[in-house]
Each structure stands twice: as structure tokens, then as C-alpha cells.
Write an enzyme that holds these catalytic residues in place. Sequence first.
Site, PDB file in Angstrom:
ATOM      1  N   ASP A  36       0.822  -1.229   0.000  1.00  0.00           N
ATOM      2  CA  ASP A  36       0.000   0.000   0.000  1.00  0.00           C
ATOM      3  C   ASP A  36       0.850   1.271   0.000  1.00  0.00           C
ATOM      4  O   ASP A  36       0.351   2.353   0.337  1.00  0.00           O
ATOM      5  CB  ASP A  36      -0.921  -0.012   1.230  1.00  0.00           C
ATOM      6  CG  ASP A  36      -2.051  -1.014   1.079  1.00  0.00           C
ATOM      7  OD1 ASP A  36      -2.921  -0.797   0.224  1.00  0.00           O
ATOM      8  OD2 ASP A  36      -2.048  -2.037   1.799  1.00  0.00           O
ATOM      9  N   ASP A  60      -0.943   8.497   4.375  1.00  0.00           N
ATOM     10  CA  ASP A  60      -1.149   7.879   5.685  1.00  0.00           C
ATOM     11  C   ASP A  60       0.105   7.833   6.539  1.00  0.00           C
ATOM     12  O   ASP A  60       0.034   7.533   7.728  1.00  0.00           O
ATOM     13  CB  ASP A  60      -1.708   6.459   5.496  1.00  0.00           C
ATOM     14  CG  ASP A  60      -3.076   6.500   4.844  1.00  0.00           C
ATOM     15  OD1 ASP A  60      -3.854   7.400   5.209  1.00  0.00           O
ATOM     16  OD2 ASP A  60      -3.350   5.654   3.979  1.00  0.00           O
ATOM     17  N   ARG A  99       1.053  -2.259   7.285  1.00  0.00           N
ATOM     18  CA  ARG A  99       1.641  -0.967   6.913  1.00  0.00           C
ATOM     19  C   ARG A  99       2.545  -0.420   8.023  1.00  0.00           C
ATOM     20  O   ARG A  99       3.117   0.653   7.872  1.00  0.00           O
ATOM     21  CB  ARG A  99       0.535   0.035   6.554  1.00  0.00           C
ATOM     22  CG  ARG A  99      -0.349  -0.433   5.406  1.00  0.00           C
ATOM     23  CD  ARG A  99      -1.228   0.678   4.862  1.00  0.00           C
ATOM     24  NE  ARG A  99      -0.424   1.703   4.223  1.00  0.00           N
ATOM     25  CZ  ARG A  99      -0.914   2.852   3.751  1.00  0.00           C
ATOM     26  NH1 ARG A  99      -2.219   3.091   3.846  1.00  0.00           N
ATOM     27  NH2 ARG A  99      -0.124   3.752   3.176  1.00  0.00           N
ATOM     28  N   HIS A 146     -11.304   5.906   6.906  1.00  0.00           N
ATOM     29  CA  HIS A 146     -10.609   7.074   7.432  1.00  0.00           C
ATOM     30  C   HIS A 146     -11.586   8.249   7.571  1.00  0.00           C
ATOM     31  O   HIS A 146     -12.615   8.292   6.899  1.00  0.00           O
ATOM     32  CB  HIS A 146      -9.501   7.523   6.465  1.00  0.00           C
ATOM     33  CG  HIS A 146      -8.281   6.660   6.481  1.00  0.00           C
ATOM     34  ND1 HIS A 146      -7.735   6.113   5.348  1.00  0.00           N
ATOM     35  CD2 HIS A 146      -7.476   6.271   7.504  1.00  0.00           C
ATOM     36  CE1 HIS A 146      -6.646   5.424   5.669  1.00  0.00           C
ATOM     37  NE2 HIS A 146      -6.465   5.500   6.960  1.00  0.00           N
ATOM     38  N   CYS A 181      -5.118  10.427  -0.634  1.00  0.00           N
ATOM     39  CA  CYS A 181      -4.144   9.500  -0.047  1.00  0.00           C
ATOM     40  C   CYS A 181      -2.934   9.284  -0.931  1.00  0.00           C
ATOM     41  O   CYS A 181      -1.934   8.735  -0.480  1.00  0.00           O
ATOM     42  CB  CYS A 181      -4.799   8.182   0.322  1.00  0.00           C
ATOM     43  SG  CYS A 181      -5.501   7.331  -1.044  1.00  0.00           S
TER      44      CYS A 181
HETATM   45  C1  CIR Z   1      -5.253   0.896   3.156  1.00  0.00           C
HETATM   46  O1  CIR Z   1      -6.226   0.215   3.468  1.00  0.00           O
HETATM   47  O2  CIR Z   1      -4.443   1.305   3.989  1.00  0.00           O
HETATM   48  C2  CIR Z   1      -5.048   1.222   1.698  1.00  0.00           C
HETATM   49  N1  CIR Z   1      -5.469   0.117   0.904  1.00  0.00           N
HETATM   50  C3  CIR Z   1      -5.810   2.466   1.327  1.00  0.00           C
HETATM   51  C4  CIR Z   1      -5.361   3.677   2.069  1.00  0.00           C
HETATM   52  C5  CIR Z   1      -6.153   4.885   1.708  1.00  0.00           C
HETATM   53  N2  CIR Z   1      -5.657   6.013   2.390  1.00  0.00           N
HETATM   54  C6  CIR Z   1      -6.295   7.156   2.510  1.00  0.00           C
HETATM   55  O3  CIR Z   1      -7.415   7.268   2.070  1.00  0.00           O
HETATM   56  N3  CIR Z   1      -5.686   8.143   3.156  1.00  0.00           N
END
Ligand code: CIR
Length: 252
Positions: free
Chosen positions: A60, A66, A85, A160, A247
Amino acid sequence: MFTHAITRRPGPEMVDGITSQNLGKPDFELALEQHDAYCRTLRDLGLDVTVLDAAPGFPDCCFVEDTAVVCAEVAVLTPLGAPSRQGEQLTIEPELARHKPVVRIVPPALIEGGDVLLVDKTFFVGLSDRTNAQGAAALADAVRPHGYDTVVIACCPSLHFKTDVNFIGNDTILVSPCCDSLPELARFRHVVVEDDEAYARNCLYINGTVIVPAGFPKTLAKVQATGVKTVVIDVSEFRKLDGGLTCLSLRF
Ligand code: CIR
């Protein structure tokens, strides 16, 4: 005004990224093209964009938002709440350190940048499965010396906070029906985005222009009705991993 953005290309491992969607695996080649177009759009809006290579071991990793919270004075590295992550924030530290003093938040505080919305000198932090109260408190401690307030919000059960709430300029937020009545957001004008276009709540405001994801005509019309300029881009392959427009970059 934003002047810079940091992005990170997805790697082939993106097909193993976390998702709650049922939209199939992302097409890696198409994702690379969409990522290029995203970076081009940020450049067209005047930003100096640094594009990092994928970080092996982190499917990711393209969702750089993030991994940190960045404001004018400081970059705060955020220990991500998603187990796969954890540690990803350290891969962004060298690049952030070129621009800002870096502060590290450490577990058991957990916080992901997708849960943090900065408007003027206020950080709105949504508690979620990825962000706990210690994470919000640690962020507040890191930014308070620079004159920022932090408002902690127990919001909807979305991935989020910015799945539900995003700033689009002119004191206006895009907001889910579920977050529409939050007293902490009462100071803003609200544009409610219904659940049939939920993904489009995650628009990205850059210096007077709102980037809107392709395929959400009702939201596009509502954003345009506020008088702000818009640009539409397709991020379908990132949507398959719950990733939206915000993101894919860190802006400062
Ligand atoms: C996750 O689940 O962490 C990633 N697949 C997607 C993160 C999306 N982040 C965001 O909207 N800030």
C-alpha cells in the site's frame, strides 16, 4: 498555499494491498498511468512534485498520505494502524527530512494521515480502526508548539475520516450524511455527498482548484456549484484498494 507534494509510485505488489472493496485486483500498468496523470495534475496546479519509487514489502506504499502529517513547520511521522503498513512511515522519513524538521510518533499511539484534515491552523482528527486516542493526542502535542489546535472527532465507521469529510475551499467541506451533524464541523458550509457517490467525498483541494474523481457527476456538479475550479481525473485502480485522491500525496 501548497508548493510541494510527495508521491510514491505503486509497485507490482499493489495487487496485494488492503481492501474492503469488491472491485477486483488493480491493473498495475493502468495504475502507473493513472499515477503519472495524478502527478502531472499536481504539477499543472503549480506544485513541485517529488515521485518516490515503490517501497518493496509495502503493497500500500503509494498511499503516502497515511505515513505522515505535514504542516508548514514540521513533518510528523505517523505509526500506521494497519498491521501490514506498520513501519511504512520510516520509508518516507528521508524525503520529508529534506523539507522539514521531523517528529516521530511511536506506538502504542497509532495514527494514519487519512484520518487528519488540516484547515488553516486546526487539525481535525477522526478516531478510526487506524487511529487511536493516543495517536490523536501525540499529534496534538507535536503541533501545539507551532500554534495549531487539534479537534478530535469520533466519526463514522469508515476507513478514514477523510473517507467522509474533505475541505474544498471557501469554508466548505464535502461531508457524508453521517458526519453532517457533527458539532465539531459546524463552522463550515456543508456539501453533503450521498452514499451512492461516497467515493467522491474524497476530493483534493489544491490552491483554489478541486480535483474530483472521474465517474461521479452529481458530486462534480455540487462542487462546481460552490464556484470553485475543478479538474477531473481517473483513479479507478486505486479505488480498488480503498485509495482516494488525497491519499496519493503529501502536500505542503
Ligand atoms: C489501506 O487500506 O491502507 C489502503 N489500501 C488504502 C489507504 C487509503 N488512504 C487514505 O485514504 N488516506
